[in-house]
Scaffold this active site. Structure first.
Site, PDB file in Angstrom:
ATOM      1  N   ALA A  65      57.877  -4.986  24.491  1.00 25.94           N
ATOM      2  CA  ALA A  65      57.788  -6.240  25.247  1.00 25.94           C
ATOM      3  C   ALA A  65      59.153  -6.535  25.842  1.00 25.94           C
ATOM      4  CB  ALA A  65      57.364  -7.368  24.323  1.00 25.94           C
ATOM      5  N   GLY A 108      55.938  -3.002  21.574  1.00 27.16           N
ATOM      6  CA  GLY A 108      54.710  -3.135  22.355  1.00 27.16           C
ATOM      7  C   GLY A 108      54.320  -1.852  23.069  1.00 27.16           C
ATOM      8  N   GLU A 111      52.447   0.032  20.549  1.00 31.28           N
ATOM      9  CA  GLU A 111      51.179  -0.686  20.335  1.00 31.28           C
ATOM     10  C   GLU A 111      50.203  -0.435  21.488  1.00 31.28           C
ATOM     11  OE1 GLU A 111      53.500  -4.268  19.675  1.00 31.28           O
ATOM     12  OE2 GLU A 111      52.486  -4.552  17.754  1.00 31.28           O
ATOM     13  N   GLU A 131      60.728  -4.137  16.001  1.00 30.51           N
ATOM     14  CA  GLU A 131      60.787  -5.593  16.202  1.00 30.51           C
ATOM     15  C   GLU A 131      61.612  -6.295  15.135  1.00 30.51           C
ATOM     16  OE1 GLU A 131      58.076  -3.705  16.464  1.00 30.51           O
ATOM     17  OE2 GLU A 131      56.739  -4.423  18.039  1.00 30.51           O
TER      18      GLU A 131
HETATM   19  C1  LIG Z   1      55.129  -6.576  21.564  1.00 31.64           C
HETATM   20  C2  LIG Z   1      56.095  -7.393  20.859  1.00 31.64           C
HETATM   21  C3  LIG Z   1      55.554  -8.645  20.332  1.00 31.64           C
HETATM   22  C4  LIG Z   1      57.395  -7.126  20.646  1.00 31.64           C
HETATM   23  C5  LIG Z   1      58.215  -6.051  21.171  1.00 31.64           C
HETATM   24  O1  LIG Z   1      57.802  -5.067  21.742  1.00 31.64           O
HETATM   25  S1  LIG Z   1      59.858  -6.328  20.945  1.00 31.64           S
HETATM   26  C6  LIG Z   1      60.655  -4.977  21.753  1.00 31.64           C
HETATM   27  C7  LIG Z   1      60.712  -3.775  20.906  1.00 31.64           C
HETATM   28  N1  LIG Z   1      61.540  -2.766  21.532  1.00 31.64           N
HETATM   29  C8  LIG Z   1      62.834  -2.641  21.299  1.00 31.64           C
HETATM   30  O2  LIG Z   1      63.410  -3.354  20.502  1.00 31.64           O
HETATM   31  C9  LIG Z   1      63.545  -1.555  22.065  1.00 31.64           C
HETATM   32  C10 LIG Z   1      64.662  -2.154  22.909  1.00 31.64           C
HETATM   33  N2  LIG Z   1      65.396  -1.136  23.626  1.00 31.64           N
HETATM   34  C11 LIG Z   1      66.299  -0.313  23.030  1.00 31.64           C
HETATM   35  O3  LIG Z   1      66.523  -0.351  21.857  1.00 31.64           O
HETATM   36  C12 LIG Z   1      67.008   0.645  23.923  1.00 31.64           C
HETATM   37  O4  LIG Z   1      66.913   0.199  25.257  1.00 31.64           O
HETATM   38  C13 LIG Z   1      66.442   2.090  23.833  1.00 31.64           C
HETATM   39  C14 LIG Z   1      66.767   2.676  22.447  1.00 31.64           C
HETATM   40  C15 LIG Z   1      64.951   2.133  24.080  1.00 31.64           C
HETATM   41  C16 LIG Z   1      67.113   2.974  24.932  1.00 31.64           C
HETATM   42  O5  LIG Z   1      68.501   2.884  24.841  1.00 31.64           O
HETATM   43  P1  LIG Z   1      69.413   3.408  26.057  1.00 31.64           P
HETATM   44  O6  LIG Z   1      70.829   3.244  25.629  1.00 31.64           O
HETATM   45  O7  LIG Z   1      68.963   4.753  26.489  1.00 31.64           O
HETATM   46  O8  LIG Z   1      69.075   2.426  27.269  1.00 31.64           O
HETATM   47  P2  LIG Z   1      69.515   0.904  27.463  1.00 31.64           P
HETATM   48  O9  LIG Z   1      70.793   0.851  28.234  1.00 31.64           O
HETATM   49  O10 LIG Z   1      69.474   0.177  26.172  1.00 31.64           O
HETATM   50  O11 LIG Z   1      68.302   0.346  28.369  1.00 31.64           O
HETATM   51  C17 LIG Z   1      68.251   0.517  29.784  1.00 31.64           C
HETATM   52  C18 LIG Z   1      67.866  -0.799  30.412  1.00 31.64           C
HETATM   53  O12 LIG Z   1      66.553  -1.149  29.941  1.00 31.64           O
HETATM   54  C19 LIG Z   1      66.620  -2.464  29.352  1.00 31.64           C
HETATM   55  N3  LIG Z   1      65.626  -2.543  28.268  1.00 31.64           N
HETATM   56  C20 LIG Z   1      65.313  -1.614  27.355  1.00 31.64           C
HETATM   57  N4  LIG Z   1      64.373  -2.054  26.526  1.00 31.64           N
HETATM   58  C21 LIG Z   1      64.082  -3.310  26.925  1.00 31.64           C
HETATM   59  C22 LIG Z   1      63.162  -4.297  26.451  1.00 31.64           C
HETATM   60  N5  LIG Z   1      62.303  -4.057  25.406  1.00 31.64           N
HETATM   61  N6  LIG Z   1      63.127  -5.466  27.074  1.00 31.64           N
HETATM   62  C23 LIG Z   1      63.929  -5.728  28.145  1.00 31.64           C
HETATM   63  N7  LIG Z   1      64.803  -4.816  28.649  1.00 31.64           N
HETATM   64  C24 LIG Z   1      64.881  -3.634  28.039  1.00 31.64           C
HETATM   65  C25 LIG Z   1      68.027  -2.589  28.850  1.00 31.64           C
HETATM   66  O13 LIG Z   1      68.370  -3.932  28.638  1.00 31.64           O
HETATM   67  C26 LIG Z   1      68.795  -1.936  29.977  1.00 31.64           C
HETATM   68  O14 LIG Z   1      68.863  -2.809  31.072  1.00 31.64           O
HETATM   69  P3  LIG Z   1      70.317  -3.453  31.499  1.00 31.64           P
HETATM   70  O15 LIG Z   1      71.206  -2.283  31.728  1.00 31.64           O
HETATM   71  O16 LIG Z   1      69.995  -4.250  32.717  1.00 31.64           O
HETATM   72  O17 LIG Z   1      70.714  -4.286  30.335  1.00 31.64           O
END
Ligand SMILES: CC(C)=CC(=O)SCCNC(=O)CCNC(=O)[C@H](O)C(C)(C)COP(=O)(O)OP(=O)(O)OC[C@H]1O[C@@H](n2cnc3c(N)ncnc32)[C@H](O)[C@@H]1OP(=O)(O)O
Length: 256
Positions: A65, A108, A111, A131
């Site tokens: 998400a 998500g 999921e 999460e």
């Molecule tokens: C469904 C429900 C209720 C809940 C959820 O799903 S909560 C979300 C669960 N997911 C996460 O916690 C994963 C979050 N992301 C990461 O941990 C990392 O991005 C990674 C391990 C998947 C990849 O790391 P990497 O270093 O290769 O890339 P990043 O620089 O971290 O990401 C690139 C770019 O994408 C944005 N990003 C990534 N994931 C999300 C996200 N879930 N929501 C919003 N944005 C996301 C990240 O911020 C970055 O963008 P910026 O450079 O503009 O900050």
């Protein structure tokens, strides 16, 4: 509908939906879910489509998400809007849906993949429910579906620690049906989907419904359900066609 966050293609009888927010690793915001649901509605209504594929990019199926969208949500807002309920549209799709997962399928994203009927994973795939690291828990079925797929011990470890599972571990655990070299993932998914789309449409849909029933009922009720649905198939022209084709040593031509 014009799509901005997904790409939609048809390949013969197969509908392909590609999540396409590369700048955010396909993080699932309102827009992407709305567009995904609209594409699913369109493929369900299209009588030419017999199977659907949901995929992402090489780097991410979906990284969960959208955390930036969610961070300021409040309890009343999530409750009143029934946040996440609209995501369940995917799990209510009546036609078969294959998830073709490369890269991250987290939160998500994992999921969403589990709402599909089966998962084909690239060797680069990484599954996780991280999460807990954000101070919440899975909210789109992760605690329930992951536990049914991989068992309590592994699901509990993943949900409590946020550890990712690679494709090989996901295959051993029964989360994915097969692991495929990343470069071949979508082509292989298209081949598998074409096989399904060429089967009898009602039989494929009833088979999906019957397998899914096993997650929601007792064994006795599930067996009864399966038998009644099986009996109903003898009312189909496709049953006559399938069995005649076998006897006549030819390929069946199902009309649906
Ligand atoms: C469904 C429900 C209720 C809940 C959820 O799903 S909560 C979300 C669960 N997911 C996460 O916690 C994963 C979050 N992301 C990461 O941990 C990392 O991005 C990674 C391990 C998947 C990849 O790391 P990497 O270093 O290769 O890339 P990043 O620089 O971290 O990401 C690139 C770019 O994408 C944005 N990003 C990534 N994931 C999300 C996200 N879930 N929501 C919003 N944005 C996301 C990240 O911020 C970055 O963008 P910026 O450079 O503009 O900050």
């Amino acid at each position: 509908m014009a799509y901005e966050t997904i790409l939609v293609e048809t390949h013969g009888k197969v509908g392909l939906i590609r999540l396409n927010r590369p700048q955010a690793l396909n993080a699932l915001n309102r827009q992407i879910i709305t567009e995904l649901n609209a594409a699913l509605d369109a493929f369900e209504a299209d009588t030419g489509i017999g199977c659907i594929i949901l995929t992402g990019s090489e780097k991410a199926f979906a990284a969960g998400a959208d955390i930036k969208e969610m961070q300021d949500f409040t309890y009343p807002q999530t409750y009143l809007d029934d946040f996440i309920a609209s995501w369940e549209r995917l799990s209510r799709t009546r036609k078969p849906v294959i998830a073709a997962v490369a890269g991250f399928a987290l939160g998500g994203g994992c999921e969403l993949a589990m709402m599909c009927d089966f998962i084909l994973a690239a060797d680069t795939a990484k599954f996780g429910q991280p999460e807990i690291k954000l101070g919440v828990m899975p909210g789109a079925g992760g605690t329930q579906r992951l536990t049914r797929f991989v068992g309590k011990s592994k699901a509990m470890e993943m949900c409590l620690t946020g550890r990712f599972m690679d494709a090989a571990e996901a295959e051993r655990a029964g989360l994915v049906s097969r692991v495929i070299p990343a470069a071949d993932l979508v082509d292989e998914a298209l081949k598998v989907a074409a096989v399904i789309a060429d089967m009898s449409r009602p039989v494929a849909m009833m088979t999906k419904e019957s397998v899914n029933r096993s997650y929601e009922t007792t064994l006795t009720e599930g067996i009864r359900f399966e038998r009644r649905v099986f009996h109903s198939m003898f009312a189909l022209a496709d049953q006559k066609e399938g069995m005649s084709a076998f006897v006549e040593k030819r390929k069946p031509n199902f009309g649906g």
